[in-house]
Design a protein around this motif. Structure first.
Motif, PDB file in Angstrom:
ATOM      1  N   VAL A   1      17.251   2.327   7.217  1.00  0.00           N
ATOM      2  CA  VAL A   1      17.454   0.881   7.258  1.00  0.00           C
ATOM      3  C   VAL A   1      18.551   0.561   8.273  1.00  0.00           C
ATOM      4  O   VAL A   1      18.422  -0.377   9.049  1.00  0.00           O
ATOM      5  CB  VAL A   1      17.806   0.340   5.860  1.00  0.00           C
ATOM      6  CG1 VAL A   1      18.220  -1.117   5.919  1.00  0.00           C
ATOM      7  CG2 VAL A   1      16.625   0.509   4.919  1.00  0.00           C
TER       8      VAL A   1
ATOM      9  N   TYR B   1      17.339  -6.313   5.096  1.00  0.00           N
ATOM     10  CA  TYR B   1      16.410  -5.923   4.050  1.00  0.00           C
ATOM     11  C   TYR B   1      15.127  -6.742   4.157  1.00  0.00           C
ATOM     12  O   TYR B   1      15.160  -7.913   4.513  1.00  0.00           O
ATOM     13  CB  TYR B   1      17.060  -6.087   2.678  1.00  0.00           C
ATOM     14  CG  TYR B   1      18.340  -5.320   2.594  1.00  0.00           C
ATOM     15  CD1 TYR B   1      18.330  -3.939   2.528  1.00  0.00           C
ATOM     16  CD2 TYR B   1      19.564  -5.965   2.643  1.00  0.00           C
ATOM     17  CE1 TYR B   1      19.505  -3.210   2.482  1.00  0.00           C
ATOM     18  CE2 TYR B   1      20.748  -5.250   2.601  1.00  0.00           C
ATOM     19  CZ  TYR B   1      20.705  -3.873   2.514  1.00  0.00           C
ATOM     20  OH  TYR B   1      21.863  -3.164   2.474  1.00  0.00           O
TER      21      TYR B   1
ATOM     22  N   SER C   1      11.757  -8.519   2.615  1.00  0.00           N
ATOM     23  CA  SER C   1      11.310  -9.149   1.389  1.00  0.00           C
ATOM     24  C   SER C   1      10.147 -10.078   1.706  1.00  0.00           C
ATOM     25  O   SER C   1      10.287 -11.002   2.500  1.00  0.00           O
ATOM     26  CB  SER C   1      12.466  -9.946   0.775  1.00  0.00           C
ATOM     27  OG  SER C   1      12.054 -10.598  -0.385  1.00  0.00           O
TER      28      SER C   1
ATOM     29  N   TYR D   1      17.304  -6.774  -8.672  1.00  0.00           N
ATOM     30  CA  TYR D   1      17.810  -5.444  -8.368  1.00  0.00           C
ATOM     31  C   TYR D   1      19.268  -5.377  -8.805  1.00  0.00           C
ATOM     32  O   TYR D   1      19.888  -6.404  -9.072  1.00  0.00           O
ATOM     33  CB  TYR D   1      17.664  -5.129  -6.874  1.00  0.00           C
ATOM     34  CG  TYR D   1      18.345  -6.138  -5.983  1.00  0.00           C
ATOM     35  CD1 TYR D   1      19.628  -5.909  -5.486  1.00  0.00           C
ATOM     36  CD2 TYR D   1      17.720  -7.331  -5.638  1.00  0.00           C
ATOM     37  CE1 TYR D   1      20.259  -6.839  -4.680  1.00  0.00           C
ATOM     38  CE2 TYR D   1      18.341  -8.258  -4.825  1.00  0.00           C
ATOM     39  CZ  TYR D   1      19.611  -8.009  -4.354  1.00  0.00           C
ATOM     40  OH  TYR D   1      20.242  -8.935  -3.559  1.00  0.00           O
TER      41      TYR D   1
ATOM     42  N   GLN E   1      22.750  -0.415  -3.655  1.00  0.00           N
ATOM     43  CA  GLN E   1      21.858  -0.657  -4.780  1.00  0.00           C
ATOM     44  C   GLN E   1      21.882   0.517  -5.734  1.00  0.00           C
ATOM     45  O   GLN E   1      22.097   1.665  -5.326  1.00  0.00           O
ATOM     46  CB  GLN E   1      20.423  -0.861  -4.291  1.00  0.00           C
ATOM     47  CG  GLN E   1      20.131  -2.283  -3.878  1.00  0.00           C
ATOM     48  CD  GLN E   1      18.662  -2.484  -3.609  1.00  0.00           C
ATOM     49  OE1 GLN E   1      18.194  -2.218  -2.516  1.00  0.00           O
ATOM     50  NE2 GLN E   1      17.936  -2.941  -4.602  1.00  0.00           N
TER      51      GLN E   1
ATOM     52  N   MET F   1      13.989   1.778   0.670  1.00  0.00           N
ATOM     53  CA  MET F   1      14.034   0.328   0.549  1.00  0.00           C
ATOM     54  C   MET F   1      12.599  -0.167   0.502  1.00  0.00           C
ATOM     55  O   MET F   1      11.878  -0.063   1.492  1.00  0.00           O
ATOM     56  CB  MET F   1      14.770  -0.286   1.744  1.00  0.00           C
ATOM     57  CG  MET F   1      14.973  -1.765   1.631  1.00  0.00           C
ATOM     58  SD  MET F   1      15.971  -2.284   0.219  1.00  0.00           S
ATOM     59  CE  MET F   1      17.554  -1.573   0.617  1.00  0.00           C
ATOM     60  N   ASP F   2      12.192  -0.657  -0.646  1.00  0.00           N
ATOM     61  CA  ASP F   2      10.815  -1.107  -0.828  1.00  0.00           C
ATOM     62  C   ASP F   2      10.625  -2.448  -0.145  1.00  0.00           C
ATOM     63  O   ASP F   2      11.338  -3.403  -0.418  1.00  0.00           O
ATOM     64  CB  ASP F   2      10.510  -1.241  -2.316  1.00  0.00           C
ATOM     65  CG  ASP F   2       9.076  -1.619  -2.593  1.00  0.00           C
ATOM     66  OD1 ASP F   2       8.257  -1.583  -1.658  1.00  0.00           O
ATOM     67  OD2 ASP F   2       8.782  -1.949  -3.746  1.00  0.00           O
ATOM     68  N   ALA F   3       9.655  -2.499   0.767  1.00  0.00           N
ATOM     69  CA  ALA F   3       9.370  -3.739   1.491  1.00  0.00           C
ATOM     70  C   ALA F   3       8.442  -4.640   0.693  1.00  0.00           C
ATOM     71  O   ALA F   3       8.243  -5.784   1.054  1.00  0.00           O
ATOM     72  CB  ALA F   3       8.758  -3.421   2.849  1.00  0.00           C
TER      73      ALA F   3
ATOM     74  N   ARG G   1      11.256   3.083   4.872  1.00  0.00           N
ATOM     75  CA  ARG G   1      12.620   2.710   5.255  1.00  0.00           C
ATOM     76  C   ARG G   1      13.605   3.338   4.277  1.00  0.00           C
ATOM     77  O   ARG G   1      13.617   2.990   3.101  1.00  0.00           O
ATOM     78  CB  ARG G   1      12.744   1.197   5.301  1.00  0.00           C
ATOM     79  CG  ARG G   1      11.984   0.621   6.482  1.00  0.00           C
ATOM     80  CD  ARG G   1      11.811  -0.886   6.394  1.00  0.00           C
ATOM     81  NE  ARG G   1      11.038  -1.358   7.532  1.00  0.00           N
ATOM     82  CZ  ARG G   1       9.706  -1.338   7.592  1.00  0.00           C
ATOM     83  NH1 ARG G   1       9.006  -0.862   6.581  1.00  0.00           N
ATOM     84  NH2 ARG G   1       9.067  -1.782   8.655  1.00  0.00           N
ATOM     85  N   THR G   2      14.413   4.268   4.785  1.00  0.00           N
ATOM     86  CA  THR G   2      15.331   5.020   3.931  1.00  0.00           C
ATOM     87  C   THR G   2      16.689   4.326   3.842  1.00  0.00           C
ATOM     88  O   THR G   2      17.100   3.603   4.745  1.00  0.00           O
ATOM     89  CB  THR G   2      15.500   6.457   4.452  1.00  0.00           C
ATOM     90  OG1 THR G   2      15.978   6.416   5.793  1.00  0.00           O
ATOM     91  CG2 THR G   2      14.181   7.219   4.396  1.00  0.00           C
ATOM     92  N   THR G   3      17.379   4.586   2.742  1.00  0.00           N
ATOM     93  CA  THR G   3      18.694   4.006   2.485  1.00  0.00           C
ATOM     94  C   THR G   3      19.429   4.922   1.503  1.00  0.00           C
ATOM     95  O   THR G   3      19.049   6.069   1.322  1.00  0.00           O
ATOM     96  CB  THR G   3      18.544   2.564   1.934  1.00  0.00           C
ATOM     97  OG1 THR G   3      19.831   1.947   1.865  1.00  0.00           O
ATOM     98  CG2 THR G   3      17.878   2.531   0.577  1.00  0.00           C
TER      99      THR G   3
ATOM    100  N   HIS H   1      21.215   5.049  -2.595  1.00  0.00           N
ATOM    101  CA  HIS H   1      21.322   4.422  -3.908  1.00  0.00           C
ATOM    102  C   HIS H   1      22.467   5.089  -4.660  1.00  0.00           C
ATOM    103  O   HIS H   1      22.856   6.220  -4.350  1.00  0.00           O
ATOM    104  CB  HIS H   1      20.029   4.608  -4.714  1.00  0.00           C
ATOM    105  CG  HIS H   1      18.886   3.802  -4.199  1.00  0.00           C
ATOM    106  ND1 HIS H   1      17.594   4.261  -4.218  1.00  0.00           N
ATOM    107  CD2 HIS H   1      18.822   2.568  -3.664  1.00  0.00           C
ATOM    108  CE1 HIS H   1      16.786   3.342  -3.728  1.00  0.00           C
ATOM    109  NE2 HIS H   1      17.513   2.319  -3.369  1.00  0.00           N
TER     110      HIS H   1
END
Length: 155
Positions: free
Chosen positions: A8, A79, A81, A90, A107, A130-132, A142-144, A146
């Motif tokens: 991301v 992000y 959405s 979230y 997150q 990261m869920d689109a 897309r990695t991030t 947590h």
């Protein structure tokens, strides 16, 4: 066919290796030893320091919950959405990294809600996605990062 993985935000965390190798990446001033996240380039942000070029450093993987809340609005850029998709709240977690003397926001891991957290609880940084949202089929993951409670949960 494997989906392409892109961060991301590039350069803010390690992208290869195992979950145990995963780290957020910061920078450290060689003059005053201040540590920054997100990484700072070019100069030291410490107003009392005249330091220049900063060195990349991996941050602590473990920390303690400093604060947390649930997000009940669609997140802003960067992000993704889909305004047409159903909205899922979230959980945001502010984590204190004692060694670096800083608080880092992120997150909570999937399935971790505000009811699962407490101030002072031990957590760890883990790789995440990261869920689109539904309908996003561009072939990219897309990695991030947590934050996930550590077994036992006490700091």
């Amino acid at each position: 066919m494997p989906r392409k993985r892109i961060p991301v935000v590039s350069g803010w965390f390690t992208e290869d290796g195992t979950e145990e190798d995963f780290r957020l990446l910061g920078t450290r001033c060689p003059l005053c030893s201040s540590v920054f996240f997100p990484p700072q380039q070019g100069f030291c942000r410490n107003p009392g320091c005249t330091g220049g070029e900063l060195a990349e450093v991996p941050l602590s993987r473990h920390g303690t919950v400093w604060s947390y809340t649930d997000g009940r609005y669609r997140p802003p850029a960067p992000y993704l959405s889909d305004p047409e998709a159903p909205w899922e709240p979230y959980t945001l977690v502010a984590v204190e990294l004692a060694a670096e003397r800083m608080v880092v926001l992120g997150q909570a891991a999937p399935g971790v809600g505000v009811e699962d957290l407490a101030v002072g609880m031990a957590v760890e940084a883990v790789p995440g996605v990261m869920d689109a949202g539904p309908g996003d089929d561009d072939g990219v993951v897309r990695t991030t990062w947590h934050w996930r409670p550590v077994a036992g949960g006490a700091a």
